[in-house]
Design an enzyme around this catalytic site. Structure first.
Site, PDB file in Angstrom:
ATOM      1  N   HIS A 202       0.754  -1.186  -0.134  1.00 57.35           N
ATOM      2  CA  HIS A 202       0.234   0.038   0.161  1.00 57.35           C
ATOM      3  C   HIS A 202       1.031   1.339   0.064  1.00 57.35           C
ATOM      4  CE1 HIS A 202       0.938   0.237   4.152  1.00 57.35           C
ATOM      5  NE2 HIS A 202       0.272   1.377   4.383  1.00 57.35           N
TER       6      HIS A 202
HETATM    7  N1  UDP Z   1      -5.125  -4.395   8.088  1.00 54.12           N
HETATM    8  C1  UDP Z   1      -6.408  -4.894   8.105  1.00 54.12           C
HETATM    9  N2  UDP Z   1      -7.136  -5.431   6.915  1.00 54.12           N
HETATM   10  C2  UDP Z   1      -6.203  -5.252   5.828  1.00 54.12           C
HETATM   11  C3  UDP Z   1      -5.064  -4.873   5.693  1.00 54.12           C
HETATM   12  C4  UDP Z   1      -4.439  -4.234   6.932  1.00 54.12           C
HETATM   13  O1  UDP Z   1      -6.985  -5.057   9.153  1.00 54.12           O
HETATM   14  O2  UDP Z   1      -6.933  -5.568   4.517  1.00 54.12           O
HETATM   15  C5  UDP Z   1      -4.433  -3.953   9.237  1.00 54.12           C
HETATM   16  C6  UDP Z   1      -3.191  -4.651   9.603  1.00 54.12           C
HETATM   17  O3  UDP Z   1      -3.208  -5.752  10.197  1.00 54.12           O
HETATM   18  C7  UDP Z   1      -2.351  -3.556  10.624  1.00 54.12           C
HETATM   19  C8  UDP Z   1      -3.112  -2.364   9.846  1.00 54.12           C
HETATM   20  O4  UDP Z   1      -4.216  -2.638   9.288  1.00 54.12           O
HETATM   21  O5  UDP Z   1      -2.802  -3.719  11.844  1.00 54.12           O
HETATM   22  C9  UDP Z   1      -1.791  -1.794   9.031  1.00 54.12           C
HETATM   23  O6  UDP Z   1      -2.336  -0.812   8.197  1.00 54.12           O
HETATM   24  P1  UDP Z   1      -1.508  -0.214   6.973  1.00 54.12           P
HETATM   25  O7  UDP Z   1      -0.748  -1.245   6.383  1.00 54.12           O
HETATM   26  O8  UDP Z   1      -2.465   0.283   6.270  1.00 54.12           O
HETATM   27  O9  UDP Z   1      -0.525   0.914   7.886  1.00 54.12           O
HETATM   28  P2  UDP Z   1       0.728   0.877   8.404  1.00 54.12           P
HETATM   29  O10 UDP Z   1       0.802   0.026   9.315  1.00 54.12           O
HETATM   30  O11 UDP Z   1       1.807   0.821   7.216  1.00 54.12           O
HETATM   31  O12 UDP Z   1       0.745   2.322   8.817  1.00 54.12           O
END
Ligand code: UDP
Length: 355
Positions: A202
């Protein structure tokens, strides 16, 4: 003590819920939750709050679909109005999003104390908007709640020992959340292969750079020939794939819509390993004892790499595939890197000292 919590993205809600549960143990704390609206998807509707046992926001500023400048500017303006009306003792912000920076900046201009959770993390890549957001937020905060010793060390290296900002090593609230939701996990409503890789893509550095995106997808196809890939994908990335006619063989790379967190936890519990450019998932892989291959050129969670739980591969197809084939699975995940699951309680207790 009145605390205004600013949240805007899904992971922030998950973390904020852990801290809200800890706040609820202290009758002196009144928490008001402000949702900026930054991140919205189908999995974040009413049901998200209900099934996750997340308190519903008191304010929804409904700011989304804008560029970085307009988004942050509108948040600053609208958060300031809420702060003037509510006159809180503290503003609590999480992580590194535009909502984090806008919340901290609005509070700072009104001389309201700021607590930053997930402070001190650095990727040392100033091209990442997240890096800019976290550095600026740290600098104007009153107290920095750091998830790791690495974060504390980063702040020391930046001279924070000589600045009048308190730092507190409290552990990672994401671990509190992982423990809380582990027993509530839910099997998604589709066939789950016996052995699979759980992947997510993402970050703008991968989705907006077509050569990186192609390279990652090619690697996933090759790995997917033997080990199926489950790839929950944000509609934005799906559109980029469609608009650029990137072919996906769904028998090898199973693209699904983003799943709810309880389903995500199920996938984490049952996958063979994780491949991701997400910050949160790198740690969640560790919490659920799965190795992780990180599709970025650096990470804020260096202790995972130093301990052999995580390998940084960037977007290089050959490197992704060879790292996958050389991955060891007999790893001892029992080392305590993130505090063990009581970070939220420590944050609540620390804030209570200011009563
Ligand atoms: N997540 C979720 N469903 C999805 C994709 C991610 O619940 O389809 C959760 C994931 O397990 C984690 C969080 O969303 O807890 C991470 O989000 P993201 O990857 O968007 O952001 P980052 O951690 O990079 O800020």
């Amino acid at each position: 003590m009145k605390i205004i919590t600013i949240v805007g993205a899904r992971p922030q809600f998950i973390k904020a819920a852990a801290v809200s549960r800890a706040f609820a143990k202290h009758s002196q704390i009144e928490e008001i939750i402000v949702h900026t609206g930054q991140h919205f998807d189908a999995n974040m509707s009413d049901i998200f709050f209900e099934e996750m046992q997340i308190p519903k926001p008191h304010y929804n500023l409904d700011i989304n679909g804008l560029g970085h400048g307009a988004m942050t500017g509108q948040m600053l303006e609208k958060i300031e109005k809420v702060l003037i009306k509510e006159n809180p003792d503290w503003v609590l912000v999480y992580g590194d999003t535009n909502s984090t920076l806008a919340g901290a900046l609005a509070a700072s201009k009104l001389h309201i104390k700021i607590a930053h959770v997930e402070a001190g993390l650095r990727s040392f890549n100033m091209k990442m908007p997240e890096e800019v957001n976290r550095i600026l937020t740290d600098r104007i905060s009153t107290i920095l709640f750091c998830p790791t010793q690495t974060a504390i060390d980063n702040l020391s290296a930046e001279g924070y020992d000589n600045i009048d900002i308190k730092t507190s090593l409290c552990g990672d609230v994401m671990q509190d959340a992982a423990i809380f939701y582990a027993e509530k996990s839910r099997k998604p409503n589709f066939d789950i292969p016996k052995e699979f890789v759980l992947a997510t893509i993402h970050r703008a550095e991968n989705t907006d750079d077509l050569s990186r995106l192609h390279s990652i997808i090619d690697a996933l196809h090759e790995i997917g020939e033997k080990t199926p890939i489950i790839l929950p994908l944000h509609p934005r990335t799906v559109n980029i794939i469609k608009n650029n006619s990137i072919d996906i063989d769904h028998s090898k790379v199973n693209i699904i819509q983003p799943v709810g967190y309880l389903e995500m936890v199920y996938l984490l519990q049952n996958c063979k390993m994780v491949m991701s450019d997400s910050g949160g998932l790198q740690k969640e892989a560790f919490f659920f004892a799965k190795p992780c291959i990180t599709l970025r050129d650096e990470t804020e969670w260096v202790e995972l790499v130093n301990n052999g739980f995580n390998t940084i591969v960037g977007a290089d197809k050959t490197k992704i595939i060879s790292t996958f084939h050389n991955q060891k699975f007999d790893i001892d995940f029992s080392v305590n890197l993130y505090g063990g699951g009581n970070a939220a309680d420590k944050i609540a207790l620390e804030l209570m000292r200011y009563l």
